[in-house]
Design a protein around this motif. Structure first.
Motif, PDB file in Angstrom:
ATOM      1  N   UNK A   1     -13.601  -2.431 -15.475  1.00 20.78           N
ATOM      2  CA  UNK A   1     -12.223  -2.679 -15.935  1.00 20.78           C
ATOM      3  C   UNK A   1     -11.477  -3.476 -14.879  1.00 20.78           C
ATOM      4  N   UNK A   2     -10.928  -4.593 -15.314  1.00 22.84           N
ATOM      5  CA  UNK A   2     -10.209  -5.457 -14.379  1.00 22.84           C
ATOM      6  C   UNK A   2      -8.892  -4.804 -13.979  1.00 22.84           C
ATOM      7  N   UNK A   3      -8.549  -4.995 -12.714  1.00 22.90           N
ATOM      8  CA  UNK A   3      -7.302  -4.455 -12.168  1.00 22.90           C
ATOM      9  C   UNK A   3      -6.269  -5.568 -12.098  1.00 22.90           C
ATOM     10  N   UNK A   4      -5.116  -5.278 -12.677  1.00 24.75           N
ATOM     11  CA  UNK A   4      -4.010  -6.231 -12.574  1.00 24.75           C
ATOM     12  C   UNK A   4      -3.228  -5.916 -11.297  1.00 24.75           C
ATOM     13  N   UNK A   5      -3.346  -6.755 -10.244  1.00 26.41           N
ATOM     14  CA  UNK A   5      -2.710  -6.419  -8.959  1.00 26.41           C
ATOM     15  C   UNK A   5      -1.188  -6.422  -9.026  1.00 26.41           C
ATOM     16  N   UNK A   6      -0.642  -6.980 -10.083  1.00 27.46           N
ATOM     17  CA  UNK A   6       0.812  -7.065 -10.182  1.00 27.46           C
ATOM     18  C   UNK A   6       1.438  -5.849 -10.857  1.00 27.46           C
ATOM     19  N   UNK A   7       0.586  -4.982 -11.417  1.00 29.44           N
ATOM     20  CA  UNK A   7       1.125  -3.795 -12.075  1.00 29.44           C
ATOM     21  C   UNK A   7       1.592  -2.771 -11.048  1.00 29.44           C
ATOM     22  N   UNK A  15      -4.621   1.313  -3.602  1.00 33.86           N
ATOM     23  CA  UNK A  15      -5.382   0.146  -3.146  1.00 33.86           C
ATOM     24  C   UNK A  15      -4.587  -0.659  -2.109  1.00 33.86           C
ATOM     25  N   UNK A  16      -3.277  -0.718  -2.285  1.00 40.63           N
ATOM     26  CA  UNK A  16      -2.452  -1.451  -1.309  1.00 40.63           C
ATOM     27  C   UNK A  16      -2.448  -0.727   0.037  1.00 40.63           C
ATOM     28  N   UNK A  22      -3.083  -6.961  -1.761  1.00 48.10           N
ATOM     29  CA  UNK A  22      -1.992  -7.399  -0.874  1.00 48.10           C
ATOM     30  C   UNK A  22      -0.708  -6.666  -1.231  1.00 48.10           C
ATOM     31  N   UNK A  23       0.213  -6.561  -0.274  1.00 48.63           N
ATOM     32  CA  UNK A  23       1.502  -5.929  -0.581  1.00 48.63           C
ATOM     33  C   UNK A  23       2.220  -6.667  -1.700  1.00 48.63           C
ATOM     34  N   UNK A  24       2.957  -5.906  -2.447  1.00 54.10           N
ATOM     35  CA  UNK A  24       3.740  -6.537  -3.520  1.00 54.10           C
ATOM     36  C   UNK A  24       4.849  -7.379  -2.899  1.00 54.10           C
ATOM     37  N   UNK A  25       5.100  -8.540  -3.470  1.00 51.10           N
ATOM     38  CA  UNK A  25       6.212  -9.350  -2.954  1.00 51.10           C
ATOM     39  C   UNK A  25       7.529  -8.615  -3.164  1.00 51.10           C
ATOM     40  N   UNK A  26       8.447  -8.766  -2.219  1.00 51.73           N
ATOM     41  CA  UNK A  26       9.733  -8.067  -2.368  1.00 51.73           C
ATOM     42  C   UNK A  26      10.485  -8.538  -3.605  1.00 51.73           C
TER      43      UNK A  26
END
Length: 270
Positions: A1-7, A15-16, A22-26
């Protein structure tokens, strides 16, 4: 199952933390709303009569006071412009020079019993030179501030053939048909404030400061109104004009922004 890193999920947060994602953008900040305009800005285009009506309906004493001061300033400006002959910068050509400068400087203002003639400031410039562009803005302001002095502008080498850019901006000051002063390369050595230019023009005789309030101006005003006007008008340029007129020093005949060669090759007779 693909992971959506933006969710924004608990799994993605784990995972972060482990550096897998990577860290979520502010989240972008919501821009602050612009500050509300001041009363002076809000009512800049209102007439004195409109300001009087607004002052009568003001919600508090402080608003009423400010609106009344603005109304009196409008009356003062209107009175000044009625009595004034100029109030802006007049572009001229070389062919206009004798009429618009030399002859114009010989004309006495109406009611001038001392026959002082008219102060004329010739502004020689070239677009694109930073200190010339700054001086042009200052000249526009001074022309409105001193409408009894005539300000004219002309491109430097259109007035004096082969005038080098290093001499610009240049001011030639006339009164009663005579050259009183020349300012060469104004602002080339350092950034000059408008108060400096104004003071030099006063000292040179181009500007004769007018009485700030005619004797018959708004006779219904009281002492507090006068102090209000002085509070708003007590700016650095007013103090500079006062200092310039109180000193007994004379402006030098030829002022440069930086050291230059002799002006003799650029003398002209128009």
């Amino acid at each position: 199952m693909a992971v959506n890193p933006n969710e924004d999920t608990e799994f993605n947060e784990i995972l972060r933390k482990h550096g897998i994602l990577p860290p979520r953008p502010p989240t972008p900040r919501t821009p602050s709303p612009p500050p509300p305009p001041s009363l002076e800005e809000k009512y800049a285009n209102y007439t004195a009569a409109q300001l009087r009506e607004l002052a009568a309906e003001a919600p508090d004493d402080e608003t009423e006071r400010i609106l009344d001061v603005l109304r009196r300033r409008k009356l003062q400006e209107a009175k000044k412009m009625e009595m004034a002959r100029f109030g802006r910068v007049y572009p001229i050509s070389r062919e206009d020079y004798t009429r618009e400068v030399t002859e114009a400087s010989q004309v006495d203002e109406e009611g001038d019993e001392q026959h002082k003639g008219t102060g004329v400031v010739v502004f020689l410039y070239k677009d694109g030179i930073p200190h010339s562009d700054r001086a042009a803005q200052q000249v526009q302001i001074l022309a409105q501030r001193h409408p009894h002095t005539k300000f004219v502008s002309i491109v430097g080498d259109k007035c004096i053939p082969n005038l080098p850019d290093s001499r610009l901006p240049m001011f030639i000051i006339y009164r009663k048909g005579e050259v009183l002063n020349q300012l060469v390369a104004w602002g080339a050595d350092r950034e000059r404030k408008i108060e400096e230019l104004e003071a030099v023009l006063v000292l040179a005789g181009a500007i004769i400061p007018q009485q700030r309030r005619p004797p018959d101006f708004d006779r219904d005003s009281d002492t507090s109104d006068t102090s209000d006007m002085e509070d708003l008008d007590d700016d650095p340029s007013s103090r500079m004009r006062s200092a310039a007129t109180s000193t007994n020093a004379k402006a030098p005949k030829n002022v440069r922004g930086k050291k230059e060669d002799s002006d003799s090759e650029f003398e002209f007779d128009l």
